[in-house]
Scaffold this active site. Structure first.
Site, PDB file in Angstrom:
ATOM      1  N   GLY A  14      56.355  75.040  59.490  1.00 20.88           N
ATOM      2  CA  GLY A  14      57.400  75.229  58.481  1.00 20.88           C
ATOM      3  C   GLY A  14      58.769  75.480  59.101  1.00 20.88           C
ATOM      4  CB  VAL A  16      60.540  80.676  59.183  1.00 24.63           C
ATOM      5  CG1 VAL A  16      60.481  81.918  60.053  1.00 24.63           C
ATOM      6  CG2 VAL A  16      61.582  80.839  58.083  1.00 24.63           C
ATOM      7  NE  ARG A 111      59.539  90.773  53.679  1.00 22.48           N
ATOM      8  CZ  ARG A 111      60.129  89.738  53.108  1.00 22.48           C
ATOM      9  NH1 ARG A 111      60.568  89.804  51.870  1.00 22.48           N
ATOM     10  NH2 ARG A 111      60.304  88.621  53.796  1.00 22.48           N
ATOM     11  CB  CYS A 144      66.788  86.025  54.933  1.00 22.54           C
ATOM     12  SG  CYS A 144      66.347  85.193  53.399  1.00 22.54           S
ATOM     13  CD  GLU A 197      65.741  86.197  47.950  1.00 21.03           C
ATOM     14  OE1 GLU A 197      64.530  85.924  47.795  1.00 21.03           O
ATOM     15  OE2 GLU A 197      66.322  86.101  49.039  1.00 21.03           O
ATOM     16  CE  LYS A 200      61.101  88.102  47.581  1.00 22.66           C
ATOM     17  NZ  LYS A 200      61.217  86.834  48.254  1.00 22.66           N
ATOM     18  NE  ARG A 230      67.945  78.861  47.438  1.00 24.69           N
ATOM     19  CZ  ARG A 230      67.361  79.738  48.255  1.00 24.69           C
ATOM     20  NH1 ARG A 230      67.965  80.148  49.361  1.00 24.69           N
ATOM     21  NH2 ARG A 230      66.167  80.210  47.976  1.00 24.69           N
ATOM     22  CG  HIS A 237      71.213  84.017  52.960  1.00 24.17           C
ATOM     23  ND1 HIS A 237      71.094  82.649  52.823  1.00 24.17           N
ATOM     24  CD2 HIS A 237      69.948  84.515  52.850  1.00 24.17           C
ATOM     25  CE1 HIS A 237      69.820  82.336  52.648  1.00 24.17           C
ATOM     26  NE2 HIS A 237      69.103  83.440  52.676  1.00 24.17           N
ATOM     27  CB  THR A 323      66.438  80.125  59.616  1.00 26.33           C
ATOM     28  OG1 THR A 323      67.525  79.524  60.313  1.00 26.33           O
ATOM     29  CG2 THR A 323      66.307  79.536  58.233  1.00 26.33           C
TER      30      THR A 323
HETATM   31  P1  NAP Z   1      57.878  76.507  54.739  1.00 26.45           P
HETATM   32  O1  NAP Z   1      58.863  75.661  55.439  1.00 26.45           O
HETATM   33  O2  NAP Z   1      57.432  76.108  53.376  1.00 26.45           O
HETATM   34  O3  NAP Z   1      56.564  76.679  55.697  1.00 26.45           O
HETATM   35  C1  NAP Z   1      55.366  77.265  55.242  1.00 26.45           C
HETATM   36  C2  NAP Z   1      54.299  77.255  56.335  1.00 26.45           C
HETATM   37  O4  NAP Z   1      53.104  77.849  55.794  1.00 26.45           O
HETATM   38  C3  NAP Z   1      53.900  75.864  56.838  1.00 26.45           C
HETATM   39  O5  NAP Z   1      53.618  75.923  58.205  1.00 26.45           O
HETATM   40  C4  NAP Z   1      52.612  75.571  56.064  1.00 26.45           C
HETATM   41  O6  NAP Z   1      51.742  74.672  56.746  1.00 26.45           O
HETATM   42  C5  NAP Z   1      52.001  76.950  56.028  1.00 26.45           C
HETATM   43  N1  NAP Z   1      51.014  77.066  54.935  1.00 26.45           N
HETATM   44  C6  NAP Z   1      51.183  76.817  53.615  1.00 26.45           C
HETATM   45  N2  NAP Z   1      50.035  77.046  52.944  1.00 26.45           N
HETATM   46  C7  NAP Z   1      49.126  77.446  53.868  1.00 26.45           C
HETATM   47  C8  NAP Z   1      47.750  77.804  53.795  1.00 26.45           C
HETATM   48  N3  NAP Z   1      47.073  77.821  52.626  1.00 26.45           N
HETATM   49  N4  NAP Z   1      47.109  78.162  54.937  1.00 26.45           N
HETATM   50  C9  NAP Z   1      47.765  78.167  56.116  1.00 26.45           C
HETATM   51  N5  NAP Z   1      49.063  77.811  56.252  1.00 26.45           N
HETATM   52  C10 NAP Z   1      49.736  77.454  55.132  1.00 26.45           C
HETATM   53  O7  NAP Z   1      58.423  78.005  54.553  1.00 26.45           O
HETATM   54  P2  NAP Z   1      59.546  78.808  55.438  1.00 26.45           P
HETATM   55  O8  NAP Z   1      60.893  78.696  54.828  1.00 26.45           O
HETATM   56  O9  NAP Z   1      59.352  78.456  56.863  1.00 26.45           O
HETATM   57  O10 NAP Z   1      59.116  80.316  55.149  1.00 26.45           O
HETATM   58  C11 NAP Z   1      57.960  80.880  55.772  1.00 26.45           C
HETATM   59  C12 NAP Z   1      57.826  82.328  55.329  1.00 26.45           C
HETATM   60  O11 NAP Z   1      58.956  83.076  55.774  1.00 26.45           O
HETATM   61  C13 NAP Z   1      57.762  82.479  53.807  1.00 26.45           C
HETATM   62  O12 NAP Z   1      56.877  83.522  53.481  1.00 26.45           O
HETATM   63  C14 NAP Z   1      59.205  82.816  53.447  1.00 26.45           C
HETATM   64  O13 NAP Z   1      59.311  83.514  52.241  1.00 26.45           O
HETATM   65  C15 NAP Z   1      59.620  83.659  54.646  1.00 26.45           C
HETATM   66  N6  NAP Z   1      61.059  83.695  54.966  1.00 26.45           N
HETATM   67  C16 NAP Z   1      61.805  82.562  55.009  1.00 26.45           C
HETATM   68  C17 NAP Z   1      63.155  82.632  55.329  1.00 26.45           C
HETATM   69  C18 NAP Z   1      64.046  81.414  55.403  1.00 26.45           C
HETATM   70  O14 NAP Z   1      65.254  81.586  55.624  1.00 26.45           O
HETATM   71  N7  NAP Z   1      63.526  80.190  55.265  1.00 26.45           N
HETATM   72  C19 NAP Z   1      63.736  83.857  55.630  1.00 26.45           C
HETATM   73  C20 NAP Z   1      62.947  85.003  55.605  1.00 26.45           C
HETATM   74  C21 NAP Z   1      61.621  84.908  55.277  1.00 26.45           C
HETATM   75  P3  NAP Z   1      51.687  73.066  56.413  1.00 26.45           P
HETATM   76  O15 NAP Z   1      52.860  72.452  57.098  1.00 26.45           O
HETATM   77  O16 NAP Z   1      50.387  72.681  57.010  1.00 26.45           O
HETATM   78  O17 NAP Z   1      51.745  72.949  54.930  1.00 26.45           O
END
Ligand code: NAP
Length: 349
Positions: A14, A16, A111, A144, A197, A200, A230, A237, A323
């Site tokens: 993903g 992150v 959390r 974040c 959001e 949180k 958004r 942000h 990120t």
């Molecule tokens: P993302 O791009 O949607 O990535 C999600 C990841 O989770 C992918 O690797 C996906 O794998 C995996 N996944 C989904 N369903 C799964 C399952 N059933 N079993 C195992 N793996 C699974 O999300 P992201 O933006 O990187 O965010 C990741 C986390 O960090 C989230 O909880 C989000 O809320 C948090 N976060 C994000 C940010 C940000 O700025 N983006 C900031 C702070 C916190 P596949 O590729 O195989 O589907």
């Protein structure tokens, strides 16, 4: 550190997870040993499973790793970074905790659990002591926007106290993961809704500024109101914050509090610590996402636009790279802090 610690990254495909993979590769304390993701990706080589989104090339040591299912039997590393989707993270992270691993996570699921630390290293690194002596543990990186908010507030909280905070966020697209919000929703537009959001942002700072007593955190007394939007920005942000202080202070007192703040000393000299955790910008039109998000390699939060507020006491702007400091970089810093305090089964490594 004599030998680098083998780590597994869950959710490695993903948005992150990729940043964590890139940061772990070449890290002085950690060695990328395994990657995990969903059943959709498991069994593929990482270079085929991940649609690489970063400008720098995929690290060589990641390319050929086979993506594993997120199961502690398949991934045996003592330190686990989680960037899992929140729909999947809850039971998976608990399984790794029960198997005696130290899980450092970005996901929201645990959390607010009473025995789980929610930590910004420079603000409340000492809360990690909640899990001292436990073989397996989950430690969490805040939301974040929360990270940007509490870093901007910490010097004011520590010096003057805070009674009330009102924050309006303008949050980047990358905060919604990949592919995120449809372009047809975002071009020429602002969306005044990000699911969950505001809740949180109103709950997490109280826990972070709270006191640890008898194995739990007593949340701080602080009135908080958050409105989240958004906006069509790629990364970074921007928060507009109004505060009512606990004590009278002049404008220069606030500026000085920010300029002098170095954060909790245990978090200052880690591999991912920026030279300055907080940067004060005195120009009338800073901080801005495009110009300021990469300060300190994305680990520095920028504050500015300080003005007296006609309803509360003061208002200002804060900017956080969502990120990096808000996710992957913050998680690495947190893991470094946990390691430096001898937490989890890492003590035995
Ligand atoms: P993302 O791009 O949607 O990535 C999600 C990841 O989770 C992918 O690797 C996906 O794998 C995996 N996944 C989904 N369903 C799964 C399952 N059933 N079993 C195992 N793996 C699974 O999300 P992201 O933006 O990187 O965010 C990741 C986390 O960090 C989230 O909880 C989000 O809320 C948090 N976060 C994000 C940010 C940000 O700025 N983006 C900031 C702070 C916190 P596949 O590729 O195989 O589907």
């Amino acid at each position: 550190m004599k030998e680098r610690i083998p780590v597994a990254v869950l959710g490695a495909t993903g948005a992150v997870g990729q940043r964590i993979v890139a940061m772990v590769a070449g890290h002085p304390w950690f060695r990328l040993d395994a990657v995990g993701a969903s059943e959709r990706s498991a069994g593929k080589a990482y270079q085929d499973a991940a649609r690489w989104l970063l400008p720098e090339p995929m690290p060589e040591e990641a390319r050929a790793l086979t993506v594993r299912p997120c199961d502690p039997g398949a991934l045996r590393q003592p330190l686990v970074f989680s960037a899992l989707d929140a729909d999947a993270a809850g039971p998976i992270e608990e399984a790794f905790e029960a198997a005696g691993r130290l899980v450092v996570t970005n996901a929201r699921n645990h959390r607010m659990r009473a025995d789980v630390p929610l930590v910004v290293p420079e603000v409340n690194g000492a809360h990690l002591d909640l899990v001292a002596g436990r073989p397996g543990a989950i430690v969490t990186n805040p939301n974040c926007s929360t990270i940007g908010l509490v870093m901007a507030l910490a010097p004011l909280w520590e010096r003057f106290g805070l009674e009330a905070v009102s924050v309006v966020t303008m949050q980047a697209l990358s905060g919604a993961g990949y592919p995120g919000v449809p372009s047809m929703d975002m071009i020429d537009n602002v969306v005044p809704f990000i699911s969950g959001e505001e809740q949180k942002l109103e709950a997490e700072p109280r826990k972070i500024f709270g006191r640890v007593t008898r194995g739990t955190v007593v949340p701080a007394e602080l009135a908080l109101s958050a409105s989240c939007n958004r906006v069509p920005v790629s990364d970074g942000h921007l928060l507009r914050v109004s505060v009512k202080l606990g004590a009278r202070a002049q404008r220069r007192d606030l500026e000085e509090a920010w300029i002098r703040w170095r954060g909790w000393e245990g978090a200052r000299k880690l591999p991912s610590s920026p030279e300055l955790a907080l940067a004060y910008r005195s120009e009338p039109d800073r901080p801005q996402p495009r110009l300021d998000r990469d300060a300190g390699g994305g680990m520095t939060v920028s504050v500015g636009r300080l003005e007296p507020d006609s309803v509360l006491d003061y208002r200002f702007a804060a900017l956080v790279h969502n990120t990096i400091r808000g996710a992957a970089g913050g998680t690495l810093l947190l893991a470094e802090l946990a390691l430096s305090r001898g937490l989890g089964s890492l003590a035995a490594v």
